[in-house]
Design an enzyme around this catalytic site. Structure first.
Site, short mmCIF file in Angstrom:
data_model
loop_
_atom_site.label_atom_id
_atom_site.label_comp_id
_atom_site.label_asym_id
_atom_site.label_seq_id
_atom_site.Cartn_x
_atom_site.Cartn_y
_atom_site.Cartn_z
CG HIS A 1 -0.62 -0.37 2.24
ND1 HIS A 1 -0.98 0.53 3.77
CD2 HIS A 1 0.74 -0.28 2.94
CE1 HIS A 1 -0.50 -0.11 4.84
NE2 HIS A 1 1.12 -0.26 3.90
CG HIS A 2 3.60 1.72 2.71
ND1 HIS A 2 2.80 2.58 2.78
CD2 HIS A 2 4.16 0.86 3.22
CE1 HIS A 2 2.49 1.78 4.67
NE2 HIS A 2 3.12 1.33 4.66
CB ALA A 3 3.93 1.27 -4.42
CG HIS B 1 -1.11 6.59 6.31
ND1 HIS B 1 -1.44 7.46 5.84
CD2 HIS B 1 -2.94 6.52 6.22
CE1 HIS B 1 -2.20 8.08 4.82
NE2 HIS B 1 -3.66 7.62 5.29
CG ASP C 1 1.63 6.25 2.43
OD1 ASP C 1 1.58 5.07 2.01
OD2 ASP C 1 2.80 6.67 2.74
#
Ligand code: V1D
Ligand code: CA
Length: 509
Positions: free
Chosen positions: A235-237, A274, A276
């Site tokens: 989910h951070h990529a 998070h 993000d």
């Protein structure tokens, strides 16, 4: 039969709007903080990091009241005790769940190579945990209840639907041996300690992304109700760079795939960090609502405050639930369930992606929450009960024996199987000592989330949601071509959107 040129979908919604009770309560609360923007869309030097194609051509119609069965709150104390579903007052909760929920058809994506990739010595992210999880799933016999599929590997072209060509090109060309040629690129694309360049990096990304795209396609073609890819959830990529152990945002690729056939997609993130990257990519559209529950305050990645609610057309379609350390099962459910119930009532998604990062479990090497496997799985159970097409992805999780336990338990839950708490013998049995059991117990750590703090968060989140005056609807929407359409297909072929493949198996074998 309706034939239309270029894939065009008709969406309409003519049902009557009425205010859900939770949201009615929230309307009385004060106004929300101004949204913080990850990029300034008015600045021509700062290309938006959100999805580039037009998601916003829509015809707004009034939404319906509570279209999904309302789920009983706070089931965590005893997940197996009788429920009080008003539709089925005399049934146990397990029986009650079965009445509105016919058995789900569940696909499961797994590539036997995924466990061979290695981020390097000392790095907490271990793809081996996916192999361990798969082996435990097999030894519980859950494969008999799953449609087990090997994902097609995502291509560079597919990745470039959300990432810049330059970044994708870098990911496909860089190797540990050619690093010296890419010195300038290393800081540009944020590879280094958190996101090392390791052997087979692009293949690893292709497997992870291919599984999540495949999961979305299984829902799109109506072949499955639920599709699982424990190798996804990165989910951070970001659009143009790696971040937090994530290189290719498989979740955003899956959401893009779902948007071809779904008017509104809900993304829920229960990783301790998070979500993000996903939030940023869909920050300016109302076709995707992102909801992240995470530790906030002196913690990676540092974003996800309560007032971050989206921007432009996406204003009020990002939800952030910042939490303090030590949250336990009961407290987590007390914020997760009303938030998700209100989101379902207001937004009425037609598909959901649930990121099940397992670093929110108690005792995680990088995490700081105190969830047991039941508290974590309660989120999966709660979301599943809405009977909306559901993609399940993995994410973080660094005490790998517990990651396997939780994801196996959740796979069982998704296929409706209660698993023996005594672990079956499996290839990695030694990892699970000294108890050799399925449970992940919570500890006696202090809960930094006081009732007053959670009530404040809950009211503010519901207040923000009440500002989404209606679920956006789309009358006619151009959708991008399917990933599985061949390059040599005639662009002008007449496509009937109702002739989606009934059996997607051919796409994967
Ligand atoms: F402990 C480490 C050892 C080696 C390499 C990295 C780490 C490490 C631990 N925690 N890196 C982190 C986090 N990075 C920082 C950096 C300090 N810098 C200024 C930033 O604090 C990154 C944590 C990433 C979490 C990823 C995730 O769990 O959310 C995830 N979800 O899906 C996939 C990954
Ligand atoms: Ca995480």
């Amino acid at each position: 039969m309706l034939h239309i040129r270029r894939r065009t979908l008709e969406y309409s919604d003519r049902r009557i709007h009425s205010l859900p009770p939770l949201a009615q309560a929230a309307v009385a609360v004060g106004s929300s903080k101004a949204a913080k923007s990850p990029t300034d869309p008015t600045d021509p030097t700062d290309p938006p990091s959100s999805i580039p194609f037009d998601l916003d051509q829509r015809d707004l119609k009034a939404p319906a009241f509570a279209p999904y069965p309302r789920v009983q709150h706070s089931e965590v104390a005893n997940l197996e005790t009788p429920g009080d579903n008003p539709l089925t007052p005399n049934l146990t909760s397990a029986e009650a769940n079965m009445v509105p929920n016919p058995k789900s058809r569940v696909s499961y994506f797994y590539d036997t190579d995924v466990g061979n990739y290695h981020y390097g010595p000392g790095h907490p992210m271990k793809p081996h945990r996916m192999r361990m999880t798969h082996n435990l799933i097999l030894n519980y016999g859950l494969d008999k209840k799953l449609d087990v599929l090997k994902p097609r590997r995502a291509t560079a072209k597919e990745m470039a639907r959300i990432h810049t060509d330059e970044y994708v090109d870098f990911l496909w060309r860089v190797t540990p041996d050619t690093m010296d040629k890419f010195v300038a690129h290393q800081s540009k694309f944020n590879v280094g300690e958190d996101c090392p360049v390791f052997e087979g990096l692009s293949e690893f990304c292709s497997i992870s992304a291919g599984g999540s795209i495949g999961a979305a396609q299984k829902l799109n073609c109506g072949d499955s109700d639920i599709a699982i890819n424990w190798s996804g959830g990165l989910h951070h990529a970001k659009k143009r760079e790696a971040s937090g152990f994530c290189y290719v945002n498989d979740i955003a690729l899956a959401i893009m795939e779902l948007l071809k056939y779904h008017q509104r997609v809900l993304y829920i993130d229960i990783d301790v960090h998070h979500g993000d990257g996903v939030e940023e990519l869909f920050y300016t559209t109302d076709r995707v609502m992102t909801v992240s529950f995470h530790k906030y305050g002196d913690y990676f990645p540092g974003t996800g405050e309560l007032g971050d609610i989206g921007q432009g057309k996406g204003k009020h379609y990002a939800v952030n639930v910042p939490l303090r350390q030590g949250i336990d099962d009961e407290t987590y459910a007390s914020i997760f369930e009303p938030t998700i119930q209100a989101v379902m009532d207001w937004y009425r998604p037609t598909a959901i992606v649930l990121q099940c990062g397992a670093d929110s479990l108690s005792g995680d090497r990088l995490g700081c929450f105190n969830l047991s496997h039941k508290g974590h799985a309660n989120c999966v159970k709660f979301v599943k009960k809405f009977n909306v097409p559901l993609v399940i992805v993995g994410g973080g999780g660094y005490t790998i024996r517990n990651v396997c336990r939780a994801w196996t338990y959740e796979t069982g839950l998704l296929v409706g199987e209660q698993l023996d708490p005594e672990l079956p013998y499996n290839d990695y049995f030694d990892y699970f000592g000294p108890d050799y059991r399925l449970e992940v117990p919570s500890s006696n750590m202090e809960n930094g989330n006081t009732p007053a703090y959670l009530e404040k968060i809950r009211l503010q989140v519901l207040q923000n949601l009440s500002n989404t005056k209606f679920a956006p609807s789309v009358q006619m929407q151009d959708v991008p071509p399917d990933f599985f359409s061949r390059d040599d297909e005639d662009e002008d072929d007449i496509i009937n959107p109702d002739s989606r493949p009934r059996d997607c198996r051919e796409l994967w074998e």
